[in-house]
Write an enzyme that holds these catalytic residues in place. Structure first.
Site, mmCIF file in Angstrom:
data_model
loop_
_atom_site.group_PDB
_atom_site.id
_atom_site.type_symbol
_atom_site.label_atom_id
_atom_site.label_comp_id
_atom_site.label_asym_id
_atom_site.label_seq_id
_atom_site.Cartn_x
_atom_site.Cartn_y
_atom_site.Cartn_z
ATOM 1 N N PHE A 150 12.808 -7.109 -17.203
ATOM 2 C CA PHE A 150 13.054 -6.971 -18.637
ATOM 3 C C PHE A 150 12.158 -7.824 -19.520
ATOM 4 O O PHE A 150 12.126 -7.637 -20.731
ATOM 5 C CB PHE A 150 14.536 -7.084 -19.032
ATOM 6 C CG PHE A 150 15.333 -8.198 -18.436
ATOM 7 C CD1 PHE A 150 14.888 -9.490 -18.404
ATOM 8 C CD2 PHE A 150 16.607 -7.922 -17.917
ATOM 9 C CE1 PHE A 150 15.655 -10.508 -17.884
ATOM 10 C CE2 PHE A 150 17.390 -8.943 -17.384
ATOM 11 C CZ PHE A 150 16.907 -10.233 -17.373
ATOM 12 N N HIS A 202 22.530 -16.237 -20.649
ATOM 13 C CA HIS A 202 22.658 -17.686 -20.403
ATOM 14 C C HIS A 202 21.639 -18.215 -19.397
ATOM 15 O O HIS A 202 21.478 -19.424 -19.260
ATOM 16 C CB HIS A 202 24.097 -18.053 -20.003
ATOM 17 C CG HIS A 202 24.503 -17.636 -18.622
ATOM 18 N ND1 HIS A 202 25.614 -18.161 -17.993
ATOM 19 C CD2 HIS A 202 23.974 -16.761 -17.746
ATOM 20 C CE1 HIS A 202 25.743 -17.620 -16.798
ATOM 21 N NE2 HIS A 202 24.764 -16.772 -16.627
#
Length: 351
Positions: A242, A260
């Site tokens: 990504f 996170h």
């Protein structure tokens, strides 16, 4: 001594000392005793073995390779911790241990505990060093990410992906119920791991199609998990990275326990990429153990942030208010936080 100070001292002295005990402090400080006992039980396969039927201590010693010196204490400790029951010398799983810690069941969440036993337990032993240096403590080389380590061989890859199912299942089931899926037709989970979230959403909403996006090496594990649930006609795997590749397009994009892992610049980069990939009116759902805005209640969210310190070069957990701000900066409107289950919440933004 001022009058105020002496009055406070008298009030404190008047409070019976016996009403304050160190029990809670000691329980916290020694919590790793119980934790390690449970992790070893998962590692040894105690709950998987007992899911086949009750066993005596002697039978379990033979089946699990336990030394006679400590076996009964170990099994009885699991009884006292409410994970086993013992009746007339026969040990059995409690209902929750049987459902969630039997490797043979699709509800198994022990993958996360396996990872705690084999990786995180040791790394967390170095928390003091991490707090002093700000450096990860998982033994990864300087330029490695935790994922380079985790994905280096099939066994550690599968253990990690199973762990991600363990950590996501409750949130996935809640999201399948709480999000207005009837308004959309397609969805893709970014950083999908085994596929826990797409499977739960697709099972609950037969009109939806979609799938998951992750590094190519994950594809085989995803396909197996989806096929096990009979959803291969509606869910497919999209390989890619990504950061390097364009994101696949769908009405709804989901990122669970992904944001996170990364530093602030990387978090913002991912949110911007999601915004660009969505159609007008499309939604992004971000879910994590999102810290309460006052940073006082969600202990797991705060401890998870320490886990990111130990596991990653720049990752950290965040509050709902933080995520709303970042998503609005990326262009999303109508951003809101909704509780999912336990310590998990989702932040929803509409393009």
């Amino acid at each position: 001594m001022s009058h105020d100070h002496s009055a406070a001292a008298v009030a404190q002295a008047a409070q019976p000392v016996s009403s304050i005990t160190p029990d809670y402090l000691l329980q916290l400080g020694m919590g790793f005793w119980a934790s390690r006992t449970v992790l070893s039980a998962v590692e040894l396969g105690v709950f998987t073995e007992l899911a086949k039927g009750g066993r005596t201590a002697t039978a379990l010693m033979g089946l699990l390779g336990l030394h006679p010196r400590s076996a009964v204490d170990f099994l009885d400790a699991l009884v006292a911790l409410k994970l086993l029951q013992r009746d007339s010398g026969i040990y059995r799983n409690t209902a929750d241990a049987d459902l969630f810690l039997d490797r043979a069941k699709p509800s198994y969440v022990g993958g996360l505990l396996d990872m705690c036993a084999t990786r995180l337990y040791q790394s967390w032993g170095n928390l003091t060093d991490a707090l002093r240096t700000g450096q990860p403590q998982n033994g990864s080389a300087k330029d490695d990410t935790a994922f380079d380590q985790l994905y280096r061989d099939e066994a550690s890859l599968r253990e990690f992906l199973s762990a991600m199912t363990g950590v996501s299942l409750g949130a996935a089931q809640a999201m399948a119920q709480k999000f207005p899926w009837h308004q959309y037709k397609t969805f893709i989970d970014l950083g999908v791991a085994q596929g826990a979230l797409p499977v739960q959403v697709a099972l609950a909403h037969p009109h939806l199609t979609g799938g998951g996006f992750d590094l190519p090496v994950v594809g085989k594990v995803f396909d197996e998990y989806v096929a096990k649930h009979g959803l291969q006609e509606r869910l497919r795997f999209y390989p890619g990275d990504f950061f390097a590749d364009a994101l696949p397009q769908a009405d709804v994009l989901v990122m669970g326990h992904i944001l996170h892992d990364w530093n602030l610049a990387e978090k913002k980069q991912l949110l911007a990429k999601c915004y660009a990939a969505l159609p007008e009116g499309g939604s992004l759902i971000v879910y994590d153990s999102i810290i309460d805005d006052a940073r006082k209640e969600n202990a797991l969210g705060l401890l998870m942030s320490l886990n990111m310190l130990i596991e990653t070069p720049g990752g950290f957990d965040y509050t709902g208010a933080d995520c709303i701000k970042w998503m609005k900066e990326a262009g999303f409107r109508e951003v809101r936080v909704e509780h999912l289950a336990g310590p998990e919440s989702m932040v929803i933004g509409i393009k």
